[in-house]
Design an enzyme around this catalytic site. Structure first.
Site, PDB file in Angstrom:
ATOM      1  N   ASP A  30      53.820  39.263  10.781  1.00 14.99           N
ATOM      2  CA  ASP A  30      52.836  40.289  10.395  1.00 14.99           C
ATOM      3  C   ASP A  30      51.577  39.573   9.926  1.00 14.99           C
ATOM      4  O   ASP A  30      51.603  38.389   9.585  1.00 14.99           O
ATOM      5  CB  ASP A  30      53.388  41.177   9.267  1.00 14.99           C
ATOM      6  CG  ASP A  30      52.377  42.239   8.830  1.00 14.99           C
ATOM      7  OD1 ASP A  30      51.797  42.918   9.699  1.00 14.99           O
ATOM      8  OD2 ASP A  30      52.134  42.378   7.616  1.00 14.99           O
ATOM      9  N   SER A  31      50.494  40.334   9.851  1.00 11.94           N
ATOM     10  CA  SER A  31      49.240  39.769   9.339  1.00 11.94           C
ATOM     11  C   SER A  31      49.371  39.394   7.860  1.00 11.94           C
ATOM     12  O   SER A  31      48.582  38.603   7.357  1.00 11.94           O
ATOM     13  CB  SER A  31      48.122  40.786   9.527  1.00 11.94           C
ATOM     14  OG  SER A  31      48.476  42.006   8.897  1.00 11.94           O
ATOM     15  N   GLU A  52      48.978  46.626  -1.054  1.00 10.02           N
ATOM     16  CA  GLU A  52      49.021  45.190  -1.421  1.00 10.02           C
ATOM     17  C   GLU A  52      48.845  45.002  -2.926  1.00 10.02           C
ATOM     18  O   GLU A  52      49.339  44.036  -3.497  1.00 10.02           O
ATOM     19  CB  GLU A  52      47.953  44.415  -0.650  1.00 10.02           C
ATOM     20  CG  GLU A  52      48.196  44.460   0.846  1.00 10.02           C
ATOM     21  CD  GLU A  52      48.104  43.121   1.548  1.00 10.02           C
ATOM     22  OE1 GLU A  52      47.571  42.176   0.966  1.00 10.02           O
ATOM     23  OE2 GLU A  52      48.598  43.041   2.693  1.00 10.02           O
ATOM     24  N   CYS A  80      53.807  44.291  13.079  1.00  7.97           N
ATOM     25  CA  CYS A  80      52.430  44.669  12.761  1.00  7.97           C
ATOM     26  C   CYS A  80      51.932  45.561  13.894  1.00  7.97           C
ATOM     27  O   CYS A  80      51.975  45.168  15.066  1.00  7.97           O
ATOM     28  CB  CYS A  80      51.572  43.406  12.664  1.00  7.97           C
ATOM     29  SG  CYS A  80      49.830  43.725  12.363  1.00  7.97           S
ATOM     30  N   CYS A  96      51.334  51.647  10.558  1.00  5.56           N
ATOM     31  CA  CYS A  96      50.969  50.404   9.881  1.00  5.56           C
ATOM     32  C   CYS A  96      52.162  50.044   9.013  1.00  5.56           C
ATOM     33  O   CYS A  96      52.726  50.915   8.332  1.00  5.56           O
ATOM     34  CB  CYS A  96      49.725  50.619   9.025  1.00  5.56           C
ATOM     35  SG  CYS A  96      49.326  49.208   7.987  1.00  5.56           S
ATOM     36  N   HIS A 134      52.503  48.588   6.337  1.00  8.80           N
ATOM     37  CA  HIS A 134      52.366  48.741   4.883  1.00  8.80           C
ATOM     38  C   HIS A 134      52.767  50.155   4.426  1.00  8.80           C
ATOM     39  O   HIS A 134      53.137  50.358   3.276  1.00  8.80           O
ATOM     40  CB  HIS A 134      50.913  48.554   4.447  1.00  8.80           C
ATOM     41  CG  HIS A 134      50.450  47.139   4.425  1.00  8.80           C
ATOM     42  ND1 HIS A 134      50.267  46.392   5.553  1.00  8.80           N
ATOM     43  CD2 HIS A 134      50.111  46.336   3.382  1.00  8.80           C
ATOM     44  CE1 HIS A 134      49.832  45.184   5.212  1.00  8.80           C
ATOM     45  NE2 HIS A 134      49.735  45.127   3.905  1.00  8.80           N
TER      46      HIS A 134
HETATM   47  N1  DGL Z   1      50.477  45.570   8.657  1.00  2.00           N
HETATM   48  C1  DGL Z   1      49.376  45.743   9.573  1.00  2.00           C
HETATM   49  C2  DGL Z   1      49.734  46.783  10.643  1.00  2.00           C
HETATM   50  O1  DGL Z   1      50.880  47.220  10.764  1.00  2.00           O
HETATM   51  C3  DGL Z   1      48.083  46.147   8.917  1.00  2.00           C
HETATM   52  C4  DGL Z   1      47.414  45.214   7.954  1.00  2.00           C
HETATM   53  C5  DGL Z   1      46.172  44.551   8.483  1.00  2.00           C
HETATM   54  O2  DGL Z   1      45.110  45.184   8.595  1.00  2.00           O
HETATM   55  O3  DGL Z   1      46.278  43.377   8.782  1.00  2.00           O
HETATM   56  O4  DGL Z   1      48.876  47.187  11.390  1.00  2.00           O
END
Ligand code: DGL
Length: 250
Positions: free
Chosen positions: A7-8, A150, A70, A180, A182
């Site tokens: 993931d990012s 976060e 991600c 997403c 998160h």
């Molecule tokens: N976790 C990332 C996603 O599922 C989003 C976070 C980011 O912008 O890097 O898209």
């Protein structure tokens, strides 16, 4: 079976949580590109470059399968990753769309897609859902939820006012795609704000996808999980302990 999960940043830990709950893998190697998060505000070229670099990192680990935890990377870089890989590459968007199809039978249902700016701009969810016959789709880029999660804010005024800002005027949502990784941490808040609508979660969607589409039926008593990050790995490990708790062995 060793899986690489990328993931990012920390969002993909929600996918790790689902993998652990279902005991699918013997070993998980997680890598979050915390030095360069967020990806969701970047353009395709940058997202592809960062993703290919992240994949290089996993070459040290002899993984059997690679999960892109991600949505942003899944929206922009899955084909490029597949081109360079000789192992299965699984993104979260196709599983999310199939999970929606399983959960929401009514093709006239009002479906809300949330995600980063990049994910929403890609229209990947919308195109795939349209192809399955869903007609009533609304998409909203909700990138502010990323730093809120976060920050460890899962309830309270900041989250409520952000939901008011994004969801103003929305009505009759039947299901929301949490596009997403998160967002599962605030899924209940989003669902109750939108009159207890259904939610579709990337981690659960991946588990369903592995079992149904890949006929993956393995189950391991213990899973070894190792966490890496491009910046401040200790902070990511602490977040993993908070979010995954007893699911982690040590
Ligand atoms: N976790 C990332 C996603 O599922 C989003 C976070 C980011 O912008 O890097 O898209």
């Amino acid at each position: 079976m060793k899986v690489g999960v990328f993931d990012s940043g920390i969002g993909g830990l929600t996918v790790v949580k689902s993998l652990l709950e279902h005991k699918l893998f013997e070993e998980i190697i997680y890598y979050g590109d915390t030095a360069r998060v967020p990806y969701g505000v970047k353009d395709k070229n940058t997202i592809v470059r960062y993703s290919l670099e992240a994949f290089e990192f996993f070459k040290n680990f002899d993984i059997d399968i690679f999960i892109i935890a991600c949505n942003t990377v899944s929206a922009y870089a899955i084909n490029e990753l597949k081109e360079v890989a000789n192992i299965p590459i699984i993104g979260v968007i196709e599983p999310g769309v199939l999970a929606c199809e399983k959960k929401i039978k009514d093709k006239d249902a009002n479906i809300l897609v949330l995600g980063t700016k990049a994910t929403i701009t890609s229209k990947k969810y919308e195109t795939n859902l349209n192809n399955l016959g869903y007609k009533n789709l609304t998409s909203i880029p909700t990138g502010l939820f990323v730093p809120i999660v976060e920050e460890g804010i899962f309830e309270g005024e900041i989250l409520d006012s952000t939901m008011r800002h994004y969801f103003k005027g929305l009505k009759d949502v039947d299901a929301v795609i949490l596009g997403c990784t998160h967002f599962p941490l605030i899924a209940q808040k989003i669902s109750s704000y939108l009159n207890d609508c259904d939610t579709i979660h990337s981690g659960e969607a991946i588990v369903g996808y592995l079992k149904d589409e890949h006929k993956y039926d393995k189950s391991f008593k213990n899973t070894k999980v190792t966490f890496f990050a491009s910046e401040n790995p200790e902070s990511l490990k602490n977040t993993a302990k908070d979010w995954l708790g007893d699911l982690l062995n040590d």
